[in-house]
Design an enzyme around this catalytic site. Structure first.
Site, PDB file in Angstrom:
ATOM      1  CD  GLN A  72      30.759  50.272 -27.516  1.00 11.21           C
ATOM      2  OE1 GLN A  72      29.307  49.229 -27.335  1.00 11.21           O
ATOM      3  NE2 GLN A  72      31.424  49.203 -28.211  1.00 11.21           N
ATOM      4  CG  ASP A  76      29.387  44.418 -21.958  1.00  9.07           C
ATOM      5  OD1 ASP A  76      28.924  44.339 -23.352  1.00  9.07           O
ATOM      6  OD2 ASP A  76      30.255  45.716 -22.177  1.00  9.07           O
ATOM      7  CE  LYS A 106      27.349  46.681 -28.139  1.00  7.40           C
ATOM      8  NZ  LYS A 106      28.274  47.257 -27.722  1.00  7.40           N
TER       9      LYS A 106
END
Ligand code: NAD
Length: 285
Positions: A97, A120, A53
């Protein structure tokens, strides 16, 4: 091979080129899109995802910040860090995460992220907005699936879409997005009896169960579009999806490979969401 390959890498590359151009424009206006990633503990797979990422962020000229916290971090400390990032002018997107250490309440953490920076798309406000077909941050993997289908010109309205998997991050939002696009959606999951009866009737089949070779040629209708989300390791330790690619490719009309299918799209849609968050921050000034 009868099926046409849906090349996720190539579709992602083109999308990234478009994002790159928009990032350059924003930078010329004095705003550099910024993504903060919080990584807890020492999970090797999580570290690899986070590295990828960050690399993609940097490649597209975005600012990326990595906050690494030990497995023992308290929920309170994690909440404090997110609250700080919520207020930061240089951070437009925040990603925590998953999975988190078991002593931390994942829901509480997701709900601490400002919905405006929730790139997200996991915050209940974004999920609710997506369900009611309003503008929202859409979870990256389902958003990537739709982007892939649009890039091959697939018709979605009126089609029967069967989604295998009902997780909050892949299966459920994927089905919802198809419903928003006027598909008829069937969800299958671990308690579904006679999986084949459903999958055989799919015009578009999305496999997101995390089970290698779950979908074989007898599960697929001739000409169907097969999207393989699964990321598994086979007996030789090689990355593979949920679909038995070698047999299904003779039946399907289109098929995504693993690797090189949904994976590159997921990371690209994270960049798309971060850019969107940066643009949103300007619109508020
Ligand atoms: P999850 O474990 O949270 O959910 C799996 C779902 O599959 C569950 O809803 C379960 O009911 C269903 N399921 C399990 N076994 C089944 C079976 N035998 N028959 C029918 N349904 C079954 O997983 P997830 O986070 O939704 O991820 C699913 C898969 O997609 C995993 O392999 C994951 O690694 C992969 N993934 C890939 C990407 C990507 O970018 N390519 C992104 C996210 C997840």
């Amino acid at each position: 091979m009868a099926a046409e390959l849906i090349d996720g890498k190539e579709i992602a590359r083109k999308k990234q080129d478009r994002i790159d151009a928009e990032v350059q424009k924003l930078k010329a206006e004095g705003v550099t899109p910024g993504l903060a990633v919080i990584l807890t503990g020492d999970n090797q797979a999580s570290r690899t995802y986070v590295n990828n990422k960050q690399k993609t962020c940097n490649k597209l000229g975005m600012y990326s910040m990595l906050i690494e916290l030990p497995e023992s971090v308290s929920e309170q400390e994690l909440i404090r860090r997110i609250t700080e990032l919520n207020k930061s002018d240089e951070i437009h997107g925040i990603l925590v995460q998953l999975p988190l250490p078991s002593h931390i309440n994942e829901k509480a953490i997701i709900e601490t992220i400002s919905p405006e920076k929730d790139v997200d798309g996991f915050h209940p406000i974004n999920i609710g907005r997506m369900m009611t077909a309003q503008d929202a941050y859409i979870p990256c993997t389902p958003a990537g699936i739709i982007e892939m289908l649009e890039s091959i010109g697939a018709d979605i309205a009126g089609k029967h879409v069967v989604v295998i998997g009902r997780s909050n991050i892949v299966g459920k939002p994927a089905g919802q997005l198809f419903l928003n696009k006027d598909a008829t959606v069937t969800y299958c999951h671990s308690k579904t009896a006679n999986l084949k009866e459903y999958t055989k009737r799919a015009d578009i089949l999305v496999a997101a169960a995390g089970k290698a070779n779950l979908i074989t040629e007898d599960h697929v209708k001739h000409g169907a579009i097969v999207i393989d989300v699964g990321m598994n390791r086979n007996a030789e330790g090689k990355l593979c999806g949920d679909v038995d690619f070698e047999t299904v490719k003779h039946i399907a009309g289109y098929i995504t490979p693993v690797p090189g299918g949904v994976g590159p799209m997921t990371i690209t849609m994270l960049m798309h969401n971060t850019l969107k968050a940066a643009k949103y921050s300007i619109s508020k000034i």
